[in-house]
Design a protein around this motif. Sequence first.
Motif, short mmCIF file in Angstrom:
data_model
loop_
_atom_site.label_atom_id
_atom_site.label_comp_id
_atom_site.label_asym_id
_atom_site.label_seq_id
_atom_site.Cartn_x
_atom_site.Cartn_y
_atom_site.Cartn_z
N GLY A 41 0.65 -1.16 0.10
CA GLY A 41 0.05 0.02 -0.05
C GLY A 41 0.80 1.22 0.01
O GLY A 41 1.31 1.70 1.00
N HIS A 42 1.14 1.93 -1.06
CA HIS A 42 1.70 3.15 -1.36
C HIS A 42 0.91 4.31 -1.60
O HIS A 42 1.23 5.54 -1.93
N GLU A 43 -0.36 4.03 -1.56
CA GLU A 43 -1.52 5.30 -1.77
C GLU A 43 -2.23 5.07 -0.53
O GLU A 43 -3.16 4.28 -0.39
N ASP A 55 -10.53 12.08 -3.25
CA ASP A 55 -9.72 12.70 -4.09
C ASP A 55 -8.12 12.93 -3.64
O ASP A 55 -7.48 12.76 -4.39
N ALA A 56 -7.74 13.35 -2.65
CA ALA A 56 -6.68 13.51 -2.03
C ALA A 56 -5.96 12.13 -2.21
O ALA A 56 -4.78 11.86 -2.59
N VAL A 57 -6.52 10.93 -1.75
CA VAL A 57 -5.77 9.66 -1.97
C VAL A 57 -5.14 9.27 -3.50
O VAL A 57 -4.36 8.61 -3.44
N LEU A 58 -6.07 9.49 -4.36
CA LEU A 58 -5.56 9.49 -5.77
C LEU A 58 -4.43 10.36 -6.10
O LEU A 58 -3.69 10.12 -7.17
N LEU A 59 -4.34 11.41 -5.51
CA LEU A 59 -3.13 12.18 -5.73
C LEU A 59 -1.78 11.85 -5.20
O LEU A 59 -0.84 12.49 -5.18
#
Length: 382
Positions: free
Chosen positions: A59-61, A155-159
């Motif tokens: 898990g890197h996101e 949204d933040a996690v996709l960035l």
Amino acid sequence: MQAMVYRGPYRVRVEEKDRPAIEHPNDAIVRVTRAAICGSDLHLYHGMMPDTRVGTTFGHEFVGVVDDVGPSVRRLNPGDRVMVPFNIFCGTCFFCARGMYANCHNVNPNATAVGGIYGYSHTAGGYDGGQAEYVRVPFADVGPSLIPDWMDDDDAVLLTDAVATGYFGAQLGDIAEGDVVVVFGAGPVGLSAAKSAWLMGAGRVIVIDHLDYRLAKARTFAHAETYNFTEYDDIVVQMKKATDHLGADVAIDAVGAEADGNLLQHVTSAKLKLQGGSPIALNWAIDSVRKGGTVSVMGAYGPMFSAVKFGDAVNKGLTLRMNQCPVKRQWPRLFEHVRNGYLKPSELVTHRIPLEHIAEGYHIFSAKLDECVKPLIIPNAA
């Protein structure tokens, strides 16, 4: 705490692990509120990345809330909402000083190229990742950023990787106004690259993949022309026909080493512990771009045993640009695009999976079931 744990190829499960502790004065402990499964996690899941050890948490996101900080941390406080780039970096070495956060010299004793990456085997430093209730974040004053009050966690996690990496891929293409851009791969990174190409002035954006549901997403999310390469005898010839027989100005390889792998890859990964990779998409990119064009590569590759058409790239006078994305460097501009409504990263999300069901989540994503484009993981402590 509960955490995803790797038990061998195609075998992951949720187990009780010790909650991470402060190991260095610059550490923070983050309670994870959102994590994601990335296409590059499938290289680990399929046993195709060297030195992926049993017991590792992937898990890197991920994003979350600061739970505790070390005595030297000054910029974060317990209770802060933070987004954490997938790169682990010191912020002070030769490469960090030049914005090359993905190539930090001080965080990974096991490689000379890539720096540290959360949850991505011991070849990337051996750090546990964020598919868990809690995660240790080194260099807490350097990597994480506060999530703006107006930004949603989804949204933040996709960035933290996918959207930032796609944006970086478009950046590497050095797109000029009106350029024809072709993107190979319609996963979350390729979709983000296609969407970002418009923001950089592209006049035409083409996306190539073999899964119709992902190509449909490319049309709605990225407003791109799409081609299913299985419907053509030679997709390179088709690209030449579609571009006045010149080729695209920019080609973006958002595939890398295909996560599914072929028989040779599985044999070499299982027996030799090497991730062979396949350069098919890269060779298509080299062949599809016009003479004097640019090829951008930000797909995940390991050691290569198949021939890349480097001679063709030389003879065509191509510019090849590539690297792992320095995520935090992309955030200021990406924040503007999200706030202004030009990008909505969470539109990529198709599945929201509780942490305790993560094994099923990996199966769905790996087997391309249920039209899965991007799965989020919701920890129990969220």
